[in-house]
Design a protein around this motif. Sequence first.
Motif, PDB file in Angstrom:
ATOM      1  N   PRO A  25       0.837  -1.204   0.000  1.00 11.77           N
ATOM      2  CA  PRO A  25       0.000   0.000   0.000  1.00 11.77           C
ATOM      3  C   PRO A  25       0.868   1.248   0.000  1.00 11.77           C
ATOM      4  O   PRO A  25       1.943   1.266   0.623  1.00 11.77           O
ATOM      5  N   GLU A  26       0.428   2.282  -0.678  1.00 12.08           N
ATOM      6  CA  GLU A  26       1.251   3.463  -0.931  1.00 12.08           C
ATOM      7  C   GLU A  26       1.880   4.028   0.342  1.00 12.08           C
ATOM      8  O   GLU A  26       3.075   4.342   0.365  1.00 12.08           O
ATOM      9  N   ASN A  27       1.092   4.153   1.402  1.00 11.03           N
ATOM     10  CA  ASN A  27       1.627   4.751   2.630  1.00 11.03           C
ATOM     11  C   ASN A  27       2.706   3.881   3.270  1.00 11.03           C
ATOM     12  O   ASN A  27       3.650   4.381   3.892  1.00 11.03           O
ATOM     13  N   ILE A  28       2.588   2.556   3.102  1.00 12.24           N
ATOM     14  CA  ILE A  28       3.598   1.633   3.631  1.00 12.24           C
ATOM     15  C   ILE A  28       4.802   1.595   2.706  1.00 12.24           C
ATOM     16  O   ILE A  28       5.957   1.646   3.142  1.00 12.24           O
ATOM     17  N   SER A  29       4.534   1.522   1.425  1.00 12.18           N
ATOM     18  CA  SER A  29       5.606   1.465   0.427  1.00 12.18           C
ATOM     19  C   SER A  29       6.581   2.618   0.580  1.00 12.18           C
ATOM     20  O   SER A  29       7.811   2.431   0.540  1.00 12.18           O
ATOM     21  N   GLN A  30       6.058   3.815   0.817  1.00 11.31           N
ATOM     22  CA  GLN A  30       6.912   4.994   0.885  1.00 11.31           C
ATOM     23  C   GLN A  30       7.830   4.987   2.112  1.00 11.31           C
ATOM     24  O   GLN A  30       8.928   5.557   2.069  1.00 11.31           O
ATOM     25  N   ILE A  31       7.389   4.349   3.172  1.00  7.46           N
ATOM     26  CA  ILE A  31       8.240   4.260   4.367  1.00  7.46           C
ATOM     27  C   ILE A  31       9.565   3.598   4.013  1.00  7.46           C
ATOM     28  O   ILE A  31      10.640   4.044   4.420  1.00  7.46           O
ATOM     29  N   TYR A  32       9.481   2.517   3.240  1.00 10.86           N
ATOM     30  CA  TYR A  32      10.673   1.751   2.878  1.00 10.86           C
ATOM     31  C   TYR A  32      11.448   2.419   1.736  1.00 10.86           C
ATOM     32  O   TYR A  32      12.681   2.570   1.806  1.00 10.86           O
ATOM     33  N   LEU A  33      10.729   2.818   0.696  1.00  7.31           N
ATOM     34  CA  LEU A  33      11.419   3.352  -0.484  1.00  7.31           C
ATOM     35  C   LEU A  33      12.152   4.654  -0.174  1.00  7.31           C
ATOM     36  O   LEU A  33      13.214   4.923  -0.742  1.00  7.31           O
ATOM     37  N   LYS A  34      11.621   5.447   0.752  1.00  2.01           N
ATOM     38  CA  LYS A  34      12.288   6.703   1.117  1.00  2.01           C
ATOM     39  C   LYS A  34      13.598   6.476   1.868  1.00  2.01           C
ATOM     40  O   LYS A  34      14.438   7.376   1.952  1.00  2.01           O
ATOM     41  N   LYS A  35      13.762   5.300   2.427  1.00  5.26           N
ATOM     42  CA  LYS A  35      14.993   4.994   3.166  1.00  5.26           C
ATOM     43  C   LYS A  35      16.115   4.516   2.250  1.00  5.26           C
ATOM     44  O   LYS A  35      17.244   4.327   2.702  1.00  5.26           O
ATOM     45  N   ILE A  36      15.793   4.294   0.996  1.00  7.27           N
ATOM     46  CA  ILE A  36      16.814   3.853   0.046  1.00  7.27           C
ATOM     47  C   ILE A  36      17.508   5.083  -0.542  1.00  7.27           C
ATOM     48  O   ILE A  36      16.855   5.952  -1.134  1.00  7.27           O
ATOM     49  N   ASP A  37      18.806   5.159  -0.343  1.00  5.29           N
ATOM     50  CA  ASP A  37      19.587   6.294  -0.840  1.00  5.29           C
ATOM     51  C   ASP A  37      20.088   5.958  -2.242  1.00  5.29           C
ATOM     52  O   ASP A  37      21.109   5.285  -2.412  1.00  5.29           O
ATOM     53  N   LYS A  38      19.374   6.436  -3.250  1.00  4.15           N
ATOM     54  CA  LYS A  38      19.680   6.065  -4.632  1.00  4.15           C
ATOM     55  C   LYS A  38      20.953   6.720  -5.156  1.00  4.15           C
ATOM     56  O   LYS A  38      21.399   6.401  -6.264  1.00  4.15           O
ATOM     57  N   ASN A  39      21.511   7.621  -4.367  1.00  6.27           N
ATOM     58  CA  ASN A  39      22.787   8.224  -4.766  1.00  6.27           C
ATOM     59  C   ASN A  39      23.982   7.371  -4.346  1.00  6.27           C
ATOM     60  O   ASN A  39      25.116   7.664  -4.714  1.00  6.27           O
ATOM     61  N   LYS A  40      23.700   6.326  -3.562  1.00 10.37           N
ATOM     62  CA  LYS A  40      24.790   5.459  -3.109  1.00 10.37           C
ATOM     63  C   LYS A  40      24.819   4.153  -3.907  1.00 10.37           C
ATOM     64  O   LYS A  40      23.948   3.898  -4.744  1.00 10.37           O
ATOM     65  N   LYS A  41      25.811   3.330  -3.615  1.00  9.23           N
ATOM     66  CA  LYS A  41      26.092   2.157  -4.437  1.00  9.23           C
ATOM     67  C   LYS A  41      25.199   0.965  -4.062  1.00  9.23           C
ATOM     68  O   LYS A  41      24.697   0.867  -2.944  1.00  9.23           O
ATOM     69  N   PHE A  42      25.065   0.053  -5.031  1.00 11.20           N
ATOM     70  CA  PHE A  42      24.469  -1.248  -4.734  1.00 11.20           C
ATOM     71  C   PHE A  42      25.495  -2.079  -3.970  1.00 11.20           C
ATOM     72  O   PHE A  42      26.713  -1.833  -4.071  1.00 11.20           O
ATOM     73  N   PRO A  43      25.058  -3.060  -3.197  1.00  9.72           N
ATOM     74  CA  PRO A  43      26.013  -3.938  -2.494  1.00  9.72           C
ATOM     75  C   PRO A  43      26.976  -4.601  -3.483  1.00  9.72           C
ATOM     76  O   PRO A  43      26.614  -4.904  -4.622  1.00  9.72           O
ATOM     77  N   LYS A  44      28.194  -4.838  -3.017  1.00  6.97           N
ATOM     78  CA  LYS A  44      29.207  -5.450  -3.876  1.00  6.97           C
ATOM     79  C   LYS A  44      28.938  -6.932  -4.100  1.00  6.97           C
ATOM     80  O   LYS A  44      29.308  -7.496  -5.131  1.00  6.97           O
ATOM     81  N   ASN A  45      28.322  -7.563  -3.115  1.00  6.27           N
ATOM     82  CA  ASN A  45      28.161  -9.018  -3.179  1.00  6.27           C
ATOM     83  C   ASN A  45      26.680  -9.390  -3.175  1.00  6.27           C
ATOM     84  O   ASN A  45      26.090  -9.643  -2.137  1.00  6.27           O
ATOM     85  N   ILE A  46      26.070  -9.374  -4.355  1.00  4.75           N
ATOM     86  CA  ILE A  46      24.677  -9.783  -4.495  1.00  4.75           C
ATOM     87  C   ILE A  46      24.653 -11.202  -5.043  1.00  4.75           C
ATOM     88  O   ILE A  46      25.168 -11.482  -6.127  1.00  4.75           O
ATOM     89  N   LEU A  47      24.066 -12.105  -4.278  1.00  8.38           N
ATOM     90  CA  LEU A  47      24.077 -13.515  -4.609  1.00  8.38           C
ATOM     91  C   LEU A  47      22.769 -13.938  -5.243  1.00  8.38           C
ATOM     92  O   LEU A  47      21.737 -13.286  -5.097  1.00  8.38           O
ATOM     93  N   LYS A  48      22.816 -15.078  -5.909  1.00 10.67           N
ATOM     94  CA  LYS A  48      21.581 -15.684  -6.408  1.00 10.67           C
ATOM     95  C   LYS A  48      20.877 -16.406  -5.267  1.00 10.67           C
ATOM     96  O   LYS A  48      19.668 -16.326  -5.108  1.00 10.67           O
ATOM     97  N   ASN A  49      21.651 -17.109  -4.451  1.00 14.54           N
ATOM     98  CA  ASN A  49      21.112 -17.757  -3.252  1.00 14.54           C
ATOM     99  C   ASN A  49      22.239 -17.970  -2.258  1.00 14.54           C
ATOM    100  O   ASN A  49      23.422 -17.850  -2.588  1.00 14.54           O
ATOM    101  N   LEU A  50      21.877 -18.298  -1.033  1.00 14.01           N
ATOM    102  CA  LEU A  50      22.854 -18.386   0.053  1.00 14.01           C
ATOM    103  C   LEU A  50      23.844 -19.526  -0.144  1.00 14.01           C
ATOM    104  O   LEU A  50      24.973 -19.474   0.347  1.00 14.01           O
ATOM    105  N   ASP A  51      23.454 -20.558  -0.877  1.00 16.02           N
ATOM    106  CA  ASP A  51      24.354 -21.695  -1.106  1.00 16.02           C
ATOM    107  C   ASP A  51      25.659 -21.289  -1.790  1.00 16.02           C
ATOM    108  O   ASP A  51      26.675 -21.968  -1.669  1.00 16.02           O
ATOM    109  N   GLU A  52      25.635 -20.181  -2.506  1.00 16.86           N
ATOM    110  CA  GLU A  52      26.835 -19.730  -3.218  1.00 16.86           C
ATOM    111  C   GLU A  52      27.993 -19.417  -2.273  1.00 16.86           C
ATOM    112  O   GLU A  52      29.146 -19.370  -2.691  1.00 16.86           O
ATOM    113  N   LEU A  53      27.676 -19.198  -1.003  1.00 17.63           N
ATOM    114  CA  LEU A  53      28.714 -18.803  -0.043  1.00 17.63           C
ATOM    115  C   LEU A  53      29.364 -19.983   0.676  1.00 17.63           C
ATOM    116  O   LEU A  53      30.255 -19.782   1.492  1.00 17.63           O
ATOM    117  N   LYS A  54      28.908 -21.192   0.422  1.00 20.60           N
ATOM    118  CA  LYS A  54      29.491 -22.331   1.123  1.00 20.60           C
ATOM    119  C   LYS A  54      30.991 -22.403   0.868  1.00 20.60           C
ATOM    120  O   LYS A  54      31.458 -22.354  -0.266  1.00 20.60           O
TER     121      LYS A  54
END
Length: 390
Positions: free
Chosen positions: A351-380
């Motif tokens: 819902p819009e009022n809930i969605s904005q709480i989360y989306l406003k906390k994302i700083d789009k001027n900063k970087k994406f994480p360096k280590n984005i995995l497909k799934n947790l098994d990749e780290l074994k």
Amino acid sequence: MTKIERVSFEVTGKCNLNCFYCCRGYLNSTEKISKEISTELIISTIQQAREQGCESFLFTGGEAFVKEDLDKILSECEGCFVEIYSNGTLIAEPKNIELIKKYVSRLTVTIDGTNSHNFYRTGSDFLKIINNIKKLKQEVDNIKIKINTLISKKSVNELSELYFLLKDLEVDEWHIDFPQLRGRLAEFKGSFSADYFEIAQQLKKILTQFYKDKEPFYLKIYKIFSSKLKESNFFKPDLNENPCAYKSDYSMFINAEGKYILCPSIPCQDLLIADVKKESFEKALENKRNLNFQQIKFKDLKECLECRYFKLCLGGCRGEAKILSDSFLKSDFNSCSLMDVPEKIIYPSLPENISQIYLKKIDKNKKFPKNILKNLDELKSEIQKRYIST
């Protein structure tokens, strides 16, 4: 001195199940059980904690309801908030119903899916657990029921079915969590973990139904979502504060081996506070305050501070960071990967009022994480195998 608000006990390593992914399964042996923390030491520690003003206690295992003298332990907590973590197989036995009725404020039960629950939790049956909860709710007025669910490759597509079961059961809380890559799971050669993209798609379905049903219970999804979260109570970190998500300043955990540790996510080989057989509760508190770990601050998490999701995940879990990347100061790779898909799939669907709480906390001027995995098994790796028996 910071007041300890909760003390948690792993009262036994003994368990009547043999779960596929258990990170504490090594404790379920005759040798380990013979040396585990005694009822007398648990009671003494409870008494010392109450003298320090603690009024909240949690008991887990193994399986807490197989602990001998559990009644004596719980009686020491009379008048306090008491929570028990259980696999749910024994909660409907008459003696345990009476214990719950007399002492327990909240019961947390693990249900990891439908058919997948039976597959991963060897010796359990999800329908029996559901029926046990129904019986308990009939017998015990006002008992709070929380359900914990661990997402896996097999369970992810059962989440919607489980949602409706828990709604009909009228549980109070549902917490959805992710596996810890240690213990038996570190040894497993096959594929256990669901893909993060697939997880996001299924969670989107659940959340859409959740709001359509007008929030039938408290729903929390690790690092991604909390139905209690509002703009007014969104945590804003002080960069000079310790980043432990477990809020270790206010809690203490004593494991089945009688060791004071910060939390279950940090193995005692990495961080040990004291031995309950040798040192008092007060001495353990002093030791904890002097740990090097307590000197870590949010500002020390250099990679996390540069990330667009920092205000949402707050650097993830320091214990998980240590287990996954071998450093308390590095990123929690599980949280890194989790945060990418909600931005694209989950948050825009709320819902819009809930969605904005989360989306406003994302700083789009900063970087994406360096280590984005497909799934947790990749780290074994060999890193996690060090935690098979600790």
